[in-house]
Design an enzyme around this catalytic site. Structure first.
Site, PDB file in Angstrom:
ATOM      1  N   CYS A 196      -3.206   2.981  -9.341  1.00 11.78           N
ATOM      2  CA  CYS A 196      -3.928   1.502  -8.931  1.00 11.78           C
ATOM      3  C   CYS A 196      -4.845   0.973 -10.114  1.00 11.78           C
ATOM      4  O   CYS A 196      -5.214  -0.455 -10.116  1.00 11.78           O
ATOM      5  CB  CYS A 196      -4.236   1.442  -7.592  1.00 11.78           C
ATOM      6  N   GLU A 234       2.920  -6.477  -9.749  1.00 14.24           N
ATOM      7  CA  GLU A 234       2.620  -5.358 -10.314  1.00 14.24           C
ATOM      8  C   GLU A 234       3.903  -4.524 -10.314  1.00 14.24           C
ATOM      9  O   GLU A 234       5.039  -4.508  -9.721  1.00 14.24           O
ATOM     10  CB  GLU A 234       1.960  -4.538  -8.901  1.00 14.24           C
ATOM     11  N   PHE A 264       2.047   8.178  -3.180  1.00 12.54           N
ATOM     12  CA  PHE A 264       2.684   9.204  -3.934  1.00 12.54           C
ATOM     13  C   PHE A 264       2.035   9.538  -5.290  1.00 12.54           C
ATOM     14  O   PHE A 264       2.150  10.531  -5.888  1.00 12.54           O
ATOM     15  CB  PHE A 264       4.147   8.750  -4.379  1.00 12.54           C
ATOM     16  N   SER A 304       1.038  -0.111  -1.484  1.00 12.76           N
ATOM     17  CA  SER A 304       1.269  -1.521  -2.179  1.00 12.76           C
ATOM     18  C   SER A 304       0.468  -2.472  -1.246  1.00 12.76           C
ATOM     19  O   SER A 304       0.392  -2.249  -0.096  1.00 12.76           O
ATOM     20  CB  SER A 304       2.872  -1.675  -1.904  1.00 12.76           C
ATOM     21  N   LYS A 356      -1.151  11.782   7.167  1.00 10.75           N
ATOM     22  CA  LYS A 356       0.476  11.466   6.663  1.00 10.75           C
ATOM     23  C   LYS A 356       0.485  11.168   5.339  1.00 10.75           C
ATOM     24  O   LYS A 356       0.196  10.320   4.621  1.00 10.75           O
ATOM     25  CB  LYS A 356       0.936  10.272   7.460  1.00 10.75           C
ATOM     26  N   GLU A 398       5.826  10.889   2.003  1.00  9.02           N
ATOM     27  CA  GLU A 398       7.192  11.747   2.110  1.00  9.02           C
ATOM     28  C   GLU A 398       7.824  12.083   0.599  1.00  9.02           C
ATOM     29  O   GLU A 398       8.646  12.880   0.588  1.00  9.02           O
ATOM     30  CB  GLU A 398       8.016  11.025   2.979  1.00  9.02           C
TER      31      GLU A 398
END
Length: 483
Positions: free
Chosen positions: A282, A383, A150, A227, A174, A177
């Site tokens: 990240c 994190e 995202f 992740s 993909k 979402e």
């Protein structure tokens, strides 16, 4: 009526067979922008079959011709920079400036991949033995897939898509979402450049689509960003099904500041690294290590810089930090902060009660700072992925490097110093895949590899740069003798 997004398969838009719909919300206002379907394994199979059918003709298309499609793509994307940036901000929450930079780095990968006639060249040597010649050639493998996160809606898919099709493969994306609208618009633009049907496909969805791509027998390789726990799942699942995998995971990035650092520039960079994109990247700095006497001035200046941040709707002028992406993300970050206080870290700047006038439904967390962070605390090891800085003391560069190397992650690390000796020691000894010297966000350009070490990366071949060409092609050795 709320728009329901469609999949893009075989050169056309089509409804998903999935019946579950998720709301796509503006994280600053709570407004529902669209609904995204959770597609099924059947949708994945349809997309992969379309890509597989398109592969033979696309593979036979000369690289120079494939590059011309990328030239067209670059031009159409560049012409819509502001539009895509606005869509990104509306669904992600980052500021317009951050969205422009996000998309710009994606376009940079299209530019680089357009050099495929050179990038895909092999090697040859005459007379490896008497009258025998040897050459290596690169060939595409088939259908590749990417599962993207995202936090950079326009950019991260473009780490993979241009290289996959430039090298002669076909592709299924993909997108997250949570932020599907940016890629919806990009694929509308892709549709306008006239690529053969099936070369590029998009399937919306969640874990069923992820697992479908990782296990489909006609998918040759999978790229993932997200992740570390999901990266490991993707790596294991896809590898067990005989696929190439590059799975980029999470991070706990250390920034080490030495006493001789340029104070003004160091703090400006460090603050931007921590709080840019609300800490949801990240490469964000999250552990700030002040060495010796640097700790006190880093502490004071960082508090000052954090208090100067203007929180608000990223589409509005003057705002320098937007909301986090969702209510669930906000709850998770707040839980991390609560855990840190329970473990004894001092929360000296508390952003938990932040509000923005006129936006009562936004996912607001203000800049936050923990002090007295010790190794072993959850805020030092896990994190957070939010606008939270953790300050740690070290008495020497050796101690700071040792603290960073204890982390299970190894995505990025930075040092601020005017000493070449110290900088060399740092980049020589630090266990991270991307290293900054007086750089707060160690993001390589498109023509260099992107990826971490340890639990930040699973696979052998990293994203973009020359390693992308390696990932998307098979090297074949041809040994020739003519009688």
């Amino acid at each position: 009526m709320t728009r329901v997004l469609e999949n893009y398969i075989g050169g056309a838009w089509s409804r998903s067979s999935g019946t579950t719909l998720l709301d796509v919300k503006n994280p600053a206002t709570g407004e529902v922008l669209a609904q995204v379907p959770l597609s099924t394994a059947g949708d994945v199979d349809t997309a992969v079959k379309a890509a597989r059918a398109a592969f033979p003709a696309w593979r036979a298309t000369p690289p120079a011709v494939r590059a011309r499609y990328l030239f067209k793509l670059r031009e159409v994307l560049d012409a819509h920079r502001e539009e895509i940036a606005a869509i990104c901000t509306s669904e992600h929450g980052k500021t317009l400036s951050e969205s422009r930079n996000d998309f710009g780095r994606g376009i940079e990968n299209v530019e680089h991949a357009a050099g495929i006639p050179t990038l895909m060249m092999g090697q040859n040597l005459e007379d490896v033995a008497t009258a025998i010649d040897c050459q290596t050639i690169r060939q595409p493998l088939g259908v590749f897939a990417a599962i993207t996160p995202f936090n950079f809606p326009p950019m991260v898919p473009l780490w993979f898509l241009p290289y996959a099709i430039a090298t002669g493969n076909t592709f299924v994306l993909k997108p997250s979402e949570q932020v599907p609208l940016t890629q919806r618009r990009i694929f509308e633009l892709i549709q306008s450049i006239g690529l053969p049907p099936g070369v590029l496909n998009l399937v919306n969805g969640g874990k069923d689509v992820v697992n479908g791509l990782c296990t489909h027998p006609d998918v040759a390789g999978v790229s993932f960003v997200g992740s570390s726990s999901v990266a490991l799942h993707v790596y294991r699942t896809a590898a067990e099904h005989g696929k190439r995998v590059q799975a980029l995971g999470g991070a706990k990035n250390f920034i080490v500041v030495l006493p001789d650092a340029n104070r003004e520039r160091a703090i400006a960079n460090v603050a931007e690294s921590i709080y840019g994109c609300s800490g949801q990247r990240c490469l964000a700095g999250s552990m700030i290590v002040g060495v010796g006497e640097a700790y006190e001035w880093v502490r004071e200046a960082l508090h000052e810089a954090a208090r100067a941040i203007v929180l608000g709707d990223g589409s509005k002028p003057g705002v320098t930090m937007g909301p986090v992406v969702s209510a669930a993300a906000k709850d998770r970050i707040l839980s991390c902060i609560e855990q840190g206080t329970r473990e004894g870290a001092r929360l000296t700047l508390d952003g938990r009660g932040a509000t923005v006038e006129g936006c009562p439904n936004g996912n607001w967390i203000g800049p936050s700072i923990f002090e007295d962070v010790q190794p072993g605390m959850s805020v030092a090891t896990e994190e957070i992925f939010g606008p939270v800085a953790c300050l740690m003391r070290a008495q020497s560069l050796d101690e700071a490097i040792a603290a960073a190397n204890r982390s299970r992650y190894g995505n990025a690390a930075s040092v601020y110093t005017t000493s070449g000796k110290a900088a060399r020691q740092f980049h020589n000894q630090i266990e991270a895949g991307m290293v900054g010297v007086n750089i707060g966000v160690a993001a390589p350009m498109a023509f260099f590899p992107f990826g971490g070490q340890k639990a930040s990366f699973y696979g052998d071949t990293k994203a973009h740069g020359p390693t992308a060409i390696d990932f998307y092609t098979e090297r074949k050795v041809v040994i020739t003798r003519w009688f």
